[in-house]
Design an enzyme around this catalytic site. Structure first.
Site, PDB file in Angstrom:
ATOM      1  N   SER A  15       0.816  -1.223   0.000  1.00 34.42           N
ATOM      2  CA  SER A  15       0.000   0.000   0.000  1.00 34.42           C
ATOM      3  C   SER A  15       0.848   1.271   0.000  1.00 34.42           C
ATOM      4  O   SER A  15       0.309   2.377  -0.063  1.00 34.42           O
ATOM      5  CB  SER A  15      -0.925   0.006   1.223  1.00 34.42           C
ATOM      6  OG  SER A  15      -0.148  -0.214   2.391  1.00 34.42           O
ATOM      7  N   ALA A  87       8.819  -2.800   1.994  1.00 33.66           N
ATOM      8  CA  ALA A  87       8.289  -2.305   3.277  1.00 33.66           C
ATOM      9  C   ALA A  87       9.418  -1.935   4.225  1.00 33.66           C
ATOM     10  O   ALA A  87      10.329  -2.718   4.468  1.00 33.66           O
ATOM     11  CB  ALA A  87       7.399  -3.371   3.916  1.00 33.66           C
ATOM     12  N   SER A 131      18.326   2.303  -0.540  1.00 34.84           N
ATOM     13  CA  SER A 131      18.239   3.761  -0.666  1.00 34.84           C
ATOM     14  C   SER A 131      19.627   4.333  -0.889  1.00 34.84           C
ATOM     15  O   SER A 131      20.627   3.698  -0.534  1.00 34.84           O
ATOM     16  CB  SER A 131      17.671   4.326   0.645  1.00 34.84           C
ATOM     17  OG  SER A 131      17.684   5.735   0.631  1.00 34.84           O
ATOM     18  N   LYS A 170      18.375   2.128   6.886  1.00 37.24           N
ATOM     19  CA  LYS A 170      18.479   1.576   5.532  1.00 37.24           C
ATOM     20  C   LYS A 170      19.841   0.897   5.323  1.00 37.24           C
ATOM     21  O   LYS A 170      19.944  -0.107   4.621  1.00 37.24           O
ATOM     22  CB  LYS A 170      18.292   2.686   4.482  1.00 37.24           C
ATOM     23  CG  LYS A 170      16.912   3.306   4.468  1.00 37.24           C
ATOM     24  CD  LYS A 170      15.782   2.301   4.276  1.00 37.24           C
ATOM     25  CE  LYS A 170      15.658   1.752   2.882  1.00 37.24           C
ATOM     26  NZ  LYS A 170      14.519   0.792   2.775  1.00 37.24           N
TER      27      LYS A 170
HETATM   28  P1  NAP Z   1       5.735   4.676   2.394  1.00 40.19           P
HETATM   29  O1  NAP Z   1       4.633   5.054   1.499  1.00 40.19           O
HETATM   30  O2  NAP Z   1       5.718   5.195   3.792  1.00 40.19           O
HETATM   31  O3  NAP Z   1       5.881   3.101   2.392  1.00 40.19           O
HETATM   32  C1  NAP Z   1       6.443   2.389   3.423  1.00 40.19           C
HETATM   33  C2  NAP Z   1       5.783   1.042   3.466  1.00 40.19           C
HETATM   34  O4  NAP Z   1       6.356   0.270   4.537  1.00 40.19           O
HETATM   35  C3  NAP Z   1       4.289   1.139   3.745  1.00 40.19           C
HETATM   36  O5  NAP Z   1       3.616   0.231   2.939  1.00 40.19           O
HETATM   37  C4  NAP Z   1       4.190   0.742   5.202  1.00 40.19           C
HETATM   38  O6  NAP Z   1       2.962   0.116   5.538  1.00 40.19           O
HETATM   39  C5  NAP Z   1       5.302  -0.290   5.280  1.00 40.19           C
HETATM   40  N1  NAP Z   1       5.666  -0.514   6.670  1.00 40.19           N
HETATM   41  C6  NAP Z   1       6.212   0.342   7.549  1.00 40.19           C
HETATM   42  N2  NAP Z   1       6.342  -0.243   8.752  1.00 40.19           N
HETATM   43  C7  NAP Z   1       5.854  -1.502   8.617  1.00 40.19           C
HETATM   44  C8  NAP Z   1       5.703  -2.612   9.498  1.00 40.19           C
HETATM   45  N3  NAP Z   1       6.061  -2.541  10.773  1.00 40.19           N
HETATM   46  N4  NAP Z   1       5.166  -3.749   9.001  1.00 40.19           N
HETATM   47  C9  NAP Z   1       4.773  -3.851   7.707  1.00 40.19           C
HETATM   48  N5  NAP Z   1       4.884  -2.828   6.838  1.00 40.19           N
HETATM   49  C10 NAP Z   1       5.416  -1.670   7.292  1.00 40.19           C
HETATM   50  O7  NAP Z   1       7.139   5.148   1.809  1.00 40.19           O
HETATM   51  P2  NAP Z   1       7.823   4.914   0.391  1.00 40.19           P
HETATM   52  O8  NAP Z   1       8.440   6.201   0.050  1.00 40.19           O
HETATM   53  O9  NAP Z   1       6.910   4.261  -0.552  1.00 40.19           O
HETATM   54  O10 NAP Z   1       8.986   3.903   0.811  1.00 40.19           O
HETATM   55  C11 NAP Z   1       9.052   2.581   0.284  1.00 40.19           C
HETATM   56  C12 NAP Z   1      10.465   2.094   0.366  1.00 40.19           C
HETATM   57  O11 NAP Z   1      11.306   2.942  -0.423  1.00 40.19           O
HETATM   58  C13 NAP Z   1      11.070   2.093   1.771  1.00 40.19           C
HETATM   59  O12 NAP Z   1      11.895   0.961   1.879  1.00 40.19           O
HETATM   60  C14 NAP Z   1      11.922   3.363   1.772  1.00 40.19           C
HETATM   61  O13 NAP Z   1      12.980   3.282   2.695  1.00 40.19           O
HETATM   62  C15 NAP Z   1      12.426   3.338   0.342  1.00 40.19           C
HETATM   63  N6  NAP Z   1      12.896   4.626  -0.173  1.00 40.19           N
HETATM   64  C16 NAP Z   1      12.044   5.685  -0.251  1.00 40.19           C
HETATM   65  C17 NAP Z   1      12.507   6.899  -0.765  1.00 40.19           C
HETATM   66  C18 NAP Z   1      11.608   8.097  -0.917  1.00 40.19           C
HETATM   67  O14 NAP Z   1      12.108   9.194  -1.186  1.00 40.19           O
HETATM   68  N7  NAP Z   1      10.274   7.951  -0.789  1.00 40.19           N
HETATM   69  C19 NAP Z   1      13.836   7.007  -1.188  1.00 40.19           C
HETATM   70  C20 NAP Z   1      14.678   5.901  -1.094  1.00 40.19           C
HETATM   71  C21 NAP Z   1      14.197   4.711  -0.595  1.00 40.19           C
HETATM   72  P3  NAP Z   1       1.604   0.964   5.752  1.00 40.19           P
HETATM   73  O15 NAP Z   1       1.074   1.196   4.355  1.00 40.19           O
HETATM   74  O16 NAP Z   1       0.758   0.041   6.549  1.00 40.19           O
HETATM   75  O17 NAP Z   1       1.975   2.221   6.460  1.00 40.19           O
END
Ligand code: NAP
Length: 352
Positions: A15, A87, A131, A170
């Site tokens: 999600s 996640a 990341s 990360k």
């Molecule tokens: P996001 O929308 O906050 O997604 C994070 C996901 O992790 C959500 O689905 C969340 O579930 C899940 N999650 C968090 N804690 C959890 C737990 N205890 N058990 C199960 N699921 C859990 O953020 P995003 O930006 O899409 O990030 C996705 C990935 O990309 C992450 O690994 C992040 O570190 C990486 N990333 C993001 C960026 C950026 O700029 N956005 C850059 C580099 C890397 P819920 O939906 O239930 O909250």
């Protein structure tokens, strides 16, 4: 070797902002998809996934799993050919207990997912969303690397539990994944290491860091000035595609810096201002002395300001282009598409 489209691909954290695009693209490419979510009863949070289920009947199955519950990924993982593990908690402010809120879910969660992979007889390949935060911690770190350019060979050594804990989470999660892959040898691992992800969201959720940041920018929160911060940026749709290419291409290997461009916070505002002149977008840089007064009130330490304000990042993105054949979206399009999606969803209120 291609993937067997009859065998499901699992996307953890389905999600989330990034994962939702991976799920959508996999479905459009004809794959059988499984997604884990924390609760299948969080109807608002998963509404966009429910819509995808209606659009692709029988092709998307959702499973409940929590990173902190050992064994909770087993059912979703078993029977899949590939696991895409996205996640992980992503937030950089309002952190009360970094160990519990960030490090444990990232590292222990990765262990739990990969233990399920070890226990399955079917998984051949894992794609991990790491990341650029696993490559560097503070912008000043760029001055310590050879040639002043970050490459896949570099690891973040400056972050810790007390300084940039998200980046630390990360780093330790990715290291754990490589260690577990080496110990097992049953499956291959490749990582995608995105910079700051921007671009339209498939859901109206506003709790993700990328979405929050864009909303603050468009809603006028920085109209009197932005910190002189420099970002490595990339489009969410390109990051999703990179994960799928890494899953499909069994020859793809190692870490992949996934960055299309480098921009300052001020440049974000300037690009948007041209397209959205009526919005209260930032047009100047905030003075450093003001940041030193305001920062601590917003949970930003002087150490962070000292090591990040004014320093320019530089990432080498040649490997991902060569290994995965990815073509990046121009960042101007990324920003404009993101702003238009937020305006269309009614999530941006303040106009000038
Ligand atoms: P996001 O929308 O906050 O997604 C994070 C996901 O992790 C959500 O689905 C969340 O579930 C899940 N999650 C968090 N804690 C959890 C737990 N205890 N058990 C199960 N699921 C859990 O953020 P995003 O930006 O899409 O990030 C996705 C990935 O990309 C992450 O690994 C992040 O570190 C990486 N990333 C993001 C960026 C950026 O700029 N956005 C850059 C580099 C890397 P819920 O939906 O239930 O909250």
């Amino acid at each position: 070797m291609g993937l067997d489209k009859n065998m499901p691909i699992l996307v953890t954290g389905a999600s989330g902002y990034l994962a939702s695009w991976i799920v959508k693209d996999l479905l459009e490419d004809g794959y059988q998809v499984r997604g884990t979510v924390r609760s299948t009863k969080a109807f608002a949070k998963i509404a966009h996934l429910t819509k995808l289920q209606e659009k692709h009947p029988g092709k998307l199955d959702l499973y409940e799993a929590d990173l902190m519950k050992p064994g909770s990924f087993n059912e979703a993982v078993n029977g899949c050919q590939v696991v895409i593990h996205t996640a992980s908690p992503f937030f950089i402010s309002k952190i009360k207990d970094a160990q519990k809120q960030l490090i444990e879910p990232a590292q222990q969660g990765t262990r739990n997912v990969l233990q399920a992979v070890n226990d399955s007889d079917t998984v051949e390949r894992v794609v991990l969303t790491s990341s650029c935060a696993a490559i560097y911690g503070d912008n000043i770190d760029v001055e310590l690397v050879e040639g002043g350019v970050f490459t896949e060979a570099i690891w973040n050594t400056s972050s810790s539990l007390s300084h940039n804990p998200y980046s630390y989470s990360k780093t330790v999660a990715e290291k754990t994944a490589w260690e577990m892959q080496k110990e097992s040898g049953k499956w291959t691992l490749t990582t995608i290491n995105p910079g700051f992800i921007m671009g339209p969201s498939l859901s109206d959720r506003t709790d993700g860091t990328s979405v929050t940041y864009m909303m603050q920018l468009m809603n006028g929160q920085f109209k009197s000035g932005v910190p002189d911060l420099h970002f490595a940026v990339v489009d969410v749709r390109d990051v999703a595609r990179a994960h799928i290419l890494a899953a499909e291409n069994y020859r793809a290997s190692g870490r992949h810096i996934c960055v299309s461009d480098h921009k300052t916070f001020l440049e974000f505002g300037q690009i948007l201002k041209e397209e959205f002149p009526k919005y209260k977008l930032p047009t100047k840089v905030a003075p450093k002395w003001l940041l030193y007064i305001m920062g601590p009130m917003m949970g930003i330490t002087w150490k962070f300001l000292n090591k990040n304000i004014g320093y320019r990042l530089n990432f080498d993105n040649s490997y991902i282009k060569e290994d995965l054949g990815i073509k990046f979206t121009p960042f101007k399009k990324t920003l404009i598409d993101h702003a238009n999606q937020l305006i269309k969803s009614g999530l941006i209120k303040e106009k000038g």
